[in-house]
Structures are given as structure tokens and as C-alpha cells.
Design a protein around this motif. Structure first.
Motif, PDB file in Angstrom:
ATOM      1  N   PRO A  70      -7.236 -15.344   0.038  1.00 29.08           N
ATOM      2  CA  PRO A  70      -6.571 -16.543  -0.493  1.00 29.08           C
ATOM      3  C   PRO A  70      -6.162 -16.404  -1.955  1.00 29.08           C
ATOM      4  N   MET A  71      -6.927 -15.640  -2.733  1.00 24.97           N
ATOM      5  CA  MET A  71      -6.558 -15.416  -4.134  1.00 24.97           C
ATOM      6  C   MET A  71      -5.426 -14.399  -4.240  1.00 24.97           C
ATOM      7  N   LEU A  72      -5.506 -13.338  -3.438  1.00 27.63           N
ATOM      8  CA  LEU A  72      -4.459 -12.329  -3.475  1.00 27.63           C
ATOM      9  C   LEU A  72      -3.125 -12.873  -2.966  1.00 27.63           C
ATOM     10  N   GLU A  73      -3.189 -13.823  -2.030  1.00 22.98           N
ATOM     11  CA  GLU A  73      -1.958 -14.379  -1.462  1.00 22.98           C
ATOM     12  C   GLU A  73      -1.113 -15.093  -2.507  1.00 22.98           C
ATOM     13  N   SER A  74      -1.747 -15.610  -3.549  1.00 21.94           N
ATOM     14  CA  SER A  74      -0.971 -16.269  -4.606  1.00 21.94           C
ATOM     15  C   SER A  74      -0.102 -15.278  -5.362  1.00 21.94           C
ATOM     16  N   HIS A  75      -0.400 -13.983  -5.202  1.00 21.19           N
ATOM     17  CA  HIS A  75       0.400 -12.919  -5.809  1.00 21.19           C
ATOM     18  C   HIS A  75       1.144 -12.124  -4.742  1.00 21.19           C
ATOM     19  N   GLY A  76       1.194 -12.658  -3.518  1.00 21.66           N
ATOM     20  CA  GLY A  76       1.936 -12.007  -2.450  1.00 21.66           C
ATOM     21  C   GLY A  76       1.230 -10.818  -1.834  1.00 21.66           C
ATOM     22  N   GLY A  77      -0.086 -10.682  -2.062  1.00 17.97           N
ATOM     23  CA  GLY A  77      -0.803  -9.516  -1.564  1.00 17.97           C
ATOM     24  C   GLY A  77      -1.889  -9.862  -0.569  1.00 17.97           C
ATOM     25  N   GLU A  78      -2.497  -8.822  -0.013  1.00 21.61           N
ATOM     26  CA  GLU A  78      -3.607  -8.973   0.923  1.00 21.61           C
ATOM     27  C   GLU A  78      -4.374  -7.672   0.972  1.00 21.61           C
ATOM     28  N   VAL A  79      -5.585  -7.750   1.512  1.00 26.07           N
ATOM     29  CA  VAL A  79      -6.389  -6.557   1.703  1.00 26.07           C
ATOM     30  C   VAL A  79      -7.121  -6.695   3.025  1.00 26.07           C
ATOM     31  N   SER A  80      -7.392  -5.572   3.695  1.00 21.65           N
ATOM     32  CA  SER A  80      -8.099  -5.607   4.970  1.00 21.65           C
ATOM     33  C   SER A  80      -9.092  -4.453   5.025  1.00 21.65           C
ATOM     34  N   LEU A  81     -10.133  -4.642   5.822  1.00 22.03           N
ATOM     35  CA  LEU A  81     -11.150  -3.615   6.007  1.00 22.03           C
ATOM     36  C   LEU A  81     -10.710  -2.638   7.079  1.00 22.03           C
ATOM     37  N   ILE A  82     -10.699  -1.357   6.748  1.00 20.77           N
ATOM     38  CA  ILE A  82     -10.359  -0.307   7.708  1.00 20.77           C
ATOM     39  C   ILE A  82     -11.623   0.265   8.347  1.00 20.77           C
ATOM     40  N   GLU A  83     -12.648   0.454   7.536  1.00 24.30           N
ATOM     41  CA  GLU A  83     -13.882   1.066   8.049  1.00 24.30           C
ATOM     42  C   GLU A  83     -15.030   0.753   7.110  1.00 24.30           C
ATOM     43  N   PHE A  84     -16.221   0.580   7.667  1.00 22.95           N
ATOM     44  CA  PHE A  84     -17.445   0.509   6.885  1.00 22.95           C
ATOM     45  C   PHE A  84     -18.283   1.714   7.273  1.00 22.95           C
ATOM     46  N   THR A  85     -18.472   2.641   6.343  1.00 16.50           N
ATOM     47  CA  THR A  85     -19.111   3.910   6.658  1.00 16.50           C
ATOM     48  C   THR A  85     -20.630   3.772   6.709  1.00 16.50           C
ATOM     49  N   ASN A  86     -21.277   4.788   7.282  1.00 11.56           N
ATOM     50  CA  ASN A  86     -22.736   4.766   7.374  1.00 11.56           C
ATOM     51  C   ASN A  86     -23.399   5.038   6.032  1.00 11.56           C
ATOM     52  N   THR A  87     -22.609   5.310   4.997  1.00 16.13           N
ATOM     53  CA  THR A  87     -23.154   5.467   3.646  1.00 16.13           C
ATOM     54  C   THR A  87     -22.928   4.215   2.804  1.00 16.13           C
ATOM     55  N   GLY A  88     -22.448   3.145   3.438  1.00 12.77           N
ATOM     56  CA  GLY A  88     -22.298   1.877   2.732  1.00 12.77           C
ATOM     57  C   GLY A  88     -21.011   1.717   1.955  1.00 12.77           C
ATOM     58  N   VAL A  89     -19.977   2.461   2.325  1.00 10.40           N
ATOM     59  CA  VAL A  89     -18.686   2.375   1.638  1.00 10.40           C
ATOM     60  C   VAL A  89     -17.700   1.607   2.508  1.00 10.40           C
ATOM     61  N   ALA A  90     -17.036   0.622   1.923  1.00  9.95           N
ATOM     62  CA  ALA A  90     -15.999  -0.131   2.625  1.00  9.95           C
ATOM     63  C   ALA A  90     -14.641   0.486   2.304  1.00  9.95           C
ATOM     64  N   ILE A  91     -13.960   0.995   3.317  1.00  9.06           N
ATOM     65  CA  ILE A  91     -12.627   1.556   3.149  1.00  9.06           C
ATOM     66  C   ILE A  91     -11.621   0.422   3.348  1.00  9.06           C
ATOM     67  N   LEU A  92     -10.839   0.145   2.327  1.00 10.61           N
ATOM     68  CA  LEU A  92      -9.913  -0.981   2.351  1.00 10.61           C
ATOM     69  C   LEU A  92      -8.473  -0.516   2.315  1.00 10.61           C
ATOM     70  N   GLN A  93      -7.585  -1.397   2.746  1.00  8.79           N
ATOM     71  CA  GLN A  93      -6.148  -1.126   2.664  1.00  8.79           C
ATOM     72  C   GLN A  93      -5.436  -2.358   2.143  1.00  8.79           C
TER      73      GLN A  93
END
Length: 213
Positions: A125-148
Motif C-alpha cells: 500500500p505504501m509502494l503503490e503511492s509511487h506506482g510500485g509493488e513488491v512480491s515474494l519469490i522464495e523464502f530460503t531455508n537460510t532465512g532469506v526472502a527473495i523479492l521481486q
């Protein structure tokens, strides 16, 4: 389980015939929801070989076949129905899951679901005010969230600030299992990048905005 997912007799017969046509031993079908509890949620039904089933899948034993149901998807499959309607073109299989996109999160929910909940209810909702978005691609077994990133965030010159000072900080505060976030976006595509269109004043507004998250 059968009270959660209603697989009609016509759907059971149709799917059973499909399995017979495949002529593969112990082949079943599997029902799951991709990105459950988010606006991107899609209810999926696929062939399932024995080595493709997950250990915690819940098995529905029907008269003509078995159905594997992804455990993670069960809370989002309440009131779901799989049906087959005959028509002049041979018929159509439909899957309705009215709760697939509704947030259904608890402290015991998988980290992926909790990350998605924060992304779609707080961050986007905050990114949308700037025309953007983010989504989760993968959550790894080492605790890293891969975003796009997408929209105005793709190719934006401020994306690193957004990622570290805003998104990572917000997610880590709410998801104990999360260690860090990583951007997998191809930022060479910057046709819609927000930072290319903003003024210097807006640039500082963005920095201040995320510094208060």
C-alpha cells in the motif's frame, strides 16, 4: 477434509477418467493454492506422482481416486468446491475457493504466508503511492526472502534504500525467522521507474517516509 473441499461426484468421475487415460501407476491429483491469502492467490489442481507429493499432504480418499491436498493451503480452502459441468462442448472443470485470497494468518502460519501478509497489507500500500509493488519469490531455508519489484520500483534509483531501510526492516521486525531480504529484480528495465520522474523534493520525502517505518 471432505467438509472443507467439496469434490462433486461429476468432478470425481471426470478426474478419475483423466487419471486412467494417463495410465501411470499410483497417479493422483493434488490441490494447492499459490500465494495463499494474497491478491495473487490462484487455486491449482495438478497431476501428482508419488514422488511429487509432500510428506505432510492431507489425503482425501474418494470412491474412485485419492486427492492430495497441500497442508499449507487448507485454511484457505474452506468452502472450496471442485465441480464438472457437462455442456455442448464436452464439459468444464471448475474450482472455486472463495477464501483463497483472504488473509488467514496466525503465529503458527508458515513464514511465507506471514511475509506475504505484511507485504500485501503494509508494504505494497505504501509502494503503490509511487506506482510500485513488491512480491515474494522464495523464502530460503537460510532465512532469506527473495523479492521481486515491479511497476515504479523496477529500475528505480532508490530501490536499495527502499529494500534495506524500509522493506527489510519492516519484515524482520515481524517475522522472527527472517534474516535478510534479497532483490532478484532485473533493474535494467526502467521504463516505469518512479525515481526517473520525481523531483529532488520528492526524493527526500521518500527517504524520510521509509526512515519512519
Amino acid at each position: 477434509m471432505t467438509e472443507i473441499i467439496n469434490i462433486t461426484k461429476s468432478a470425481e468421475e471426470y478426474l478419475s477418467n483423466l487419471l486412467k487415460d494417463k495410465n501411470e501407476e499410483n497417479l493422483s491429483v493434488r490441490i494447492f493454492i499459490s500465494d495463499p491469502g494474497t491478491p495473487k492467490a490462484e487455486t491449482c489442481l495438478a497431476y501428482c506422482k508419488p514422488d511429487e507429493a509432500e510428506p505432510d499432504d492431507v489425503i482425501i480418499e474418494l470412491d474412485l481416486m485419492n486427492v492430495n491436498v497441500e497442508k499449507r493451503s487448507i485454511p484457505f480452502l474452506v468452502d472450496a468446491e471442485v465441480n464438472f459441468d457437462n455442456d455442448t462442448f464436452g464439459g468444464q472443470l471448475t474450482i472455486k475457493a472463495p477464501n483463497a485470497r483472504l488473509p488467514n494468518i496466525s503465529p503458527d502460519s508458515p513464514p511465507e504466508d506471514r511475509i506475504n501478509y505484511v507485504i500485501y497489507n503494509e508494504i505494497n500500500p505504501m509502494l503503490e503511492s509511487h506506482g510500485g509493488e513488491v512480491s515474494l519469490i522464495e523464502f530460503t531455508n537460510t532465512g532469506v526472502a527473495i523479492l521481486q519489484f515491479g511497476g515504479g520500483c523496477q529500475g528505480c534509483g532508490m530501490v536499495d534504500v527502499t529494500l534495506k531501510d524500509g522493506i527489510e526492516k519492516t519484515l524482520i521486525e515481524q517475522i522472527p525467522e527472517l534474516k535478510s531480504v534479497k532483490d532478484s529484480t532485473d533493474h535494467s528495465i526502467d521504463d516505469n521507474a518512479f525515481y526517473k520522474r520525481v523531483t529532488i523534493a520528492t526524493y527526500y520525502e521518500i527517504r524520510i517516509f521509509f526512515s519512519h517505518l
